[in-house]
Design a protein around this motif. Structure first.
Motif, PDB file in Angstrom:
ATOM      1  N   TRP A   1     -13.630-150.324 -86.228  1.00 61.21           N
ATOM      2  CA  TRP A   1     -13.685-150.406 -84.767  1.00 61.21           C
ATOM      3  C   TRP A   1     -12.427-151.076 -84.217  1.00 61.21           C
ATOM      4  O   TRP A   1     -11.898-150.657 -83.196  1.00 61.21           O
ATOM      5  CB  TRP A   1     -14.918-151.168 -84.306  1.00 61.21           C
TER       6      TRP A   1
ATOM      7  N   ASN B   1     -17.104-144.401 -83.122  1.00 58.24           N
ATOM      8  CA  ASN B   1     -17.064-144.379 -84.579  1.00 58.24           C
ATOM      9  C   ASN B   1     -18.419-144.021 -85.175  1.00 58.24           C
ATOM     10  O   ASN B   1     -18.514-143.184 -86.071  1.00 58.24           O
ATOM     11  CB  ASN B   1     -16.576-145.731 -85.102  1.00 58.24           C
ATOM     12  N   LEU B   2     -19.472-144.646 -84.693  1.00 58.16           N
ATOM     13  CA  LEU B   2     -20.806-144.384 -85.235  1.00 58.16           C
ATOM     14  C   LEU B   2     -21.273-142.963 -84.921  1.00 58.16           C
ATOM     15  O   LEU B   2     -21.870-142.294 -85.769  1.00 58.16           O
ATOM     16  CB  LEU B   2     -21.799-145.418 -84.719  1.00 58.16           C
TER      17      LEU B   2
ATOM     18  N   THR C   1     -19.219-140.452 -87.057  1.00 56.57           N
ATOM     19  CA  THR C   1     -19.628-140.553 -88.460  1.00 56.57           C
ATOM     20  C   THR C   1     -20.980-139.878 -88.673  1.00 56.57           C
ATOM     21  O   THR C   1     -21.182-139.178 -89.668  1.00 56.57           O
ATOM     22  CB  THR C   1     -19.686-142.026 -88.900  1.00 56.57           C
TER      23      THR C   1
ATOM     24  N   LEU D   1     -17.357-152.093 -91.227  1.00 60.45           N
ATOM     25  CA  LEU D   1     -17.576-151.415 -89.944  1.00 60.45           C
ATOM     26  C   LEU D   1     -16.649-151.968 -88.862  1.00 60.45           C
ATOM     27  O   LEU D   1     -16.005-151.222 -88.120  1.00 60.45           O
ATOM     28  CB  LEU D   1     -19.026-151.562 -89.487  1.00 60.45           C
TER      29      LEU D   1
ATOM     30  N   ALA E   1     -17.030-148.808 -81.241  1.00 64.73           N
ATOM     31  CA  ALA E   1     -18.182-148.754 -82.138  1.00 64.73           C
ATOM     32  C   ALA E   1     -19.011-147.495 -81.864  1.00 64.73           C
ATOM     33  O   ALA E   1     -19.420-146.799 -82.797  1.00 64.73           O
ATOM     34  CB  ALA E   1     -19.049-149.998 -81.968  1.00 64.73           C
TER      35      ALA E   1
END
Length: 94
Positions: free
Chosen positions: A51, A70-71, A74, A47, A67
């Motif tokens: 990032w 990205n989260l 996703t 992870l 972060a």
């Protein structure tokens, strides 16, 4: 509602045809504490590297913002139909 149905269908019907949840759980239970820790560390590093890559490409973006982007993208990519295209919009809009 459609997203929830897709998630239920994936985890309730599709994945059990490809892998046994019991087999996976038995494998995890057979691991030592150190092995479980290494697995968790590998997931965290995976992870984190994503990032850091975002921060490298967009220097104005802090790690916490990378972060979040990205989260969120996703989650959209994995939960919605045509999620990949929608996730691109989430990333660009953030």
């Amino acid at each position: 509602m459609v997203s929830a149905a897709l998630i239920v269908a994936t985890f309730g019907f599709a994945l059990p045809h490809l892998a046994s949840y019991r087999s996976v759980w038995a494998t995890i239970e057979a691991m030592s504490g150190g092995q479980v820790l290494m697995l968790a560390a590998a997931a965290a590093v995976s992870l984190l590297t994503g990032w850091i890559a975002i921060c490298a490409v967009l220097p104005a973006v802090r790690l916490r913002e990378a972060a979040a982007v990205n989260l969120a993208s996703t989650a959209v990519a994995n939960a919605l139909p045509a999620g990949g295209a929608l996730a691109r919009g989430v990333s660009a809009g953030s």
